[in-house]
Design an enzyme around this catalytic site. Structure first.
Site, mmCIF file in Angstrom:
data_model
loop_
_atom_site.group_PDB
_atom_site.id
_atom_site.type_symbol
_atom_site.label_atom_id
_atom_site.label_comp_id
_atom_site.label_asym_id
_atom_site.label_seq_id
_atom_site.Cartn_x
_atom_site.Cartn_y
_atom_site.Cartn_z
ATOM 1 N N ARG A 128 2.150 -8.836 3.996
ATOM 2 C CA ARG A 128 0.751 -8.432 4.241
ATOM 3 C C ARG A 128 0.205 -9.295 5.374
ATOM 4 O O ARG A 128 0.304 -10.513 5.320
ATOM 5 C CB ARG A 128 -0.120 -8.615 3.005
ATOM 6 N N HIS A 157 -1.862 0.941 5.044
ATOM 7 C CA HIS A 157 -1.693 0.361 3.693
ATOM 8 C C HIS A 157 -0.869 1.351 2.857
ATOM 9 O O HIS A 157 -1.371 2.008 1.939
ATOM 10 C CB HIS A 157 -3.082 0.150 3.080
ATOM 11 N N GLN A 207 -0.608 1.414 -1.151
ATOM 12 C CA GLN A 207 -1.835 1.937 -1.777
ATOM 13 C C GLN A 207 -1.786 3.469 -1.826
ATOM 14 O O GLN A 207 -2.280 4.096 -2.773
ATOM 15 C CB GLN A 207 -3.051 1.466 -0.974
ATOM 16 N N ASP A 259 -14.182 2.737 1.010
ATOM 17 C CA ASP A 259 -13.574 1.409 1.117
ATOM 18 C C ASP A 259 -14.658 0.459 1.619
ATOM 19 O O ASP A 259 -15.715 0.916 2.087
ATOM 20 C CB ASP A 259 -12.391 1.478 2.105
ATOM 21 N N CYS A 296 -9.954 1.819 -3.198
ATOM 22 C CA CYS A 296 -8.743 0.991 -3.310
ATOM 23 C C CYS A 296 -9.041 -0.361 -3.952
ATOM 24 O O CYS A 296 -8.144 -0.998 -4.488
ATOM 25 C CB CYS A 296 -8.125 0.794 -1.931
ATOM 26 N N ARG A 334 -0.898 1.026 -8.790
ATOM 27 C CA ARG A 334 -0.275 0.211 -7.737
ATOM 28 C C ARG A 334 1.057 -0.352 -8.239
ATOM 29 O O ARG A 334 2.042 -0.395 -7.517
ATOM 30 C CB ARG A 334 -1.191 -0.970 -7.351
#
Ligand code: CP
Ligand code: NVA
Length: 330
Positions: free
Chosen positions: A108, A135, A138, A231, A272, A317
């Site tokens: 990440r 991402h 996700q 988001d 998310c 996830r």
């Protein structure tokens, strides 16, 4: 032909076919069933993975750690700032070192080019746990959640509200295009995704019989939506100085009750996470004091409503990351 993604990297959804994504979703469902029913699945006993984080995380880190351990693997976590990467050791050298010790690497960080370079040199699968542009882990959790709620993906109407050119806006547009979901980005045009990516998503969408739409108009954007997604307004890595202008640009794109009423009555709310839906965080409290707003991208009412599926997404996830690890290593 049977899908086989052994040895592949998982860097962005653009690299995956709809059939491969379908395979990962079906595998995720199997792992979720096993976990729920207490069926052991240590299929990767004695293997090891490393999680390299240059930005903070709760869900992605924990999902990789639990998924790895459930599969029987050893898991090493390197936190932001505690590896030599970037400061004393190049990305290529780090990749070659980690690739000699581990069976897979999660990364990440900031630019997508870093995770791509790691993958080029590692010699083992590299998984993108979020970059400034994409991402992808996700996405599988979000697609699985949509499918669980509606029983299908193809033909659904999905609206993303807010910063449509961040990692989530970009990724959701591609994910929808791949899986035949009609996608609308509802945002100020300053925050529309890059035209090149929109063009690519439209080409993919055409193959999968769905549409990609960008609009500044909230009524048009949310009308008939099955899912409304948002988001945070300022992403990790962006300077605090952008908060003022971002709030001004995005305040009319807040997901509130009025917005949810414009969608289908069966619509779900997605995020998310983490989310600023109240002032119970340091940043939330600071923003409230400085700008006089107590809720940002979503109101507390919608976040806590029965339409909200945000914690199903969070759980998924783990099941979906487990599928990615297993499918690329086995
Ligand atoms: N959604 C998500 O990636 O959460 P974290 O930043 O906590 O990993
Ligand atoms: N756009 C957000 C996503 C967090 C999961 C960020 O990059 O901070």
């Amino acid at each position: 032909m049977a899908v086989n993604i052994r040895g592949r990297n998982y860097l962005k959804l653009l690299d995956y076919t709809p059939e491969e994504i379908r395979y990962l979703l079906d595998l995720s469902k199997q792992f979720k069933n096993m976990k729920r029913n207490g069926v052991p699945h240590k299929y990767l006993d004695n293997r090891n993975i490393v999680l390299l984080f240059e930005k903070t995380s709760t869900r992605t880190r924990c999902a990789f750690e639990v998924a790895g351990r459930d599969l029987g693997m050893g898991v090493t976590y390197l936190d932001p700032g505690s590896s030599q990467m970037g400061k004393k050791e190049s990305i290529a050298d780090t990749a070659r070192v980690l690739g000699r010790m581990y069976d897979g690497i999660e990364y990440r960080g900031y630019d997508q080019s870093v995770v791509e370079e790691l993958a080029e040199y590692a010699g083992v699968p590299v998984w993108n746990g979020l970059t400034d542009q994409f991402h992808p882990t996700q996405m599988l959790a979000d697609l699985l959640t949509l499918e669980e709620k509606f029983g299908c993906l193809k033909g659904l109407r999905f609206t993303y509200m807010g910063d449509a050119r961040n990692n989530m806006g970009n990724s959701l547009m591609v994910a929808c295009a791949k899986m035949g979901i009609h996608f609308t980005a509802c945002a100020p045009k300053e925050l529309f995704p890059a035209q090149e990516l929109v063009d690519e998503a439209r080409r993919i969408a055409e193959e999968n019989e769905c549409t990609i739409r960008l609009t500044e108009d909230v009524d048009q954007g949310v009308k008939d939506a099955d899912a409304v997604y948002t988001d945070i307004w300022v992403s990790m890595g962006e300077p605090d100085s952008v908060w003022g202008t971002r709030i001004e640009l995005l305040r009319r794109y807040q997901v509130n009750e009025e917005v949810m009423k414009k969608a289908r009555h069966t619509a779900i709310f997605m995020h998310c996470l983490p989310s600023f839906h109240d002032t119970r965080t340091t940043i939330g409290a600071e923003i409230a004091e400085k700008f006089g707003i107590t809720e940002m991208e979503v109101t507390d009412e919608v976040f806590e409503s029965r339409q909200s599926v945000v914690f199903d997404q969070a759980e998924n996830r783990m099941h979906t990351i487990k599928a990615v690890i297993y499918a690329t290593l086995c």
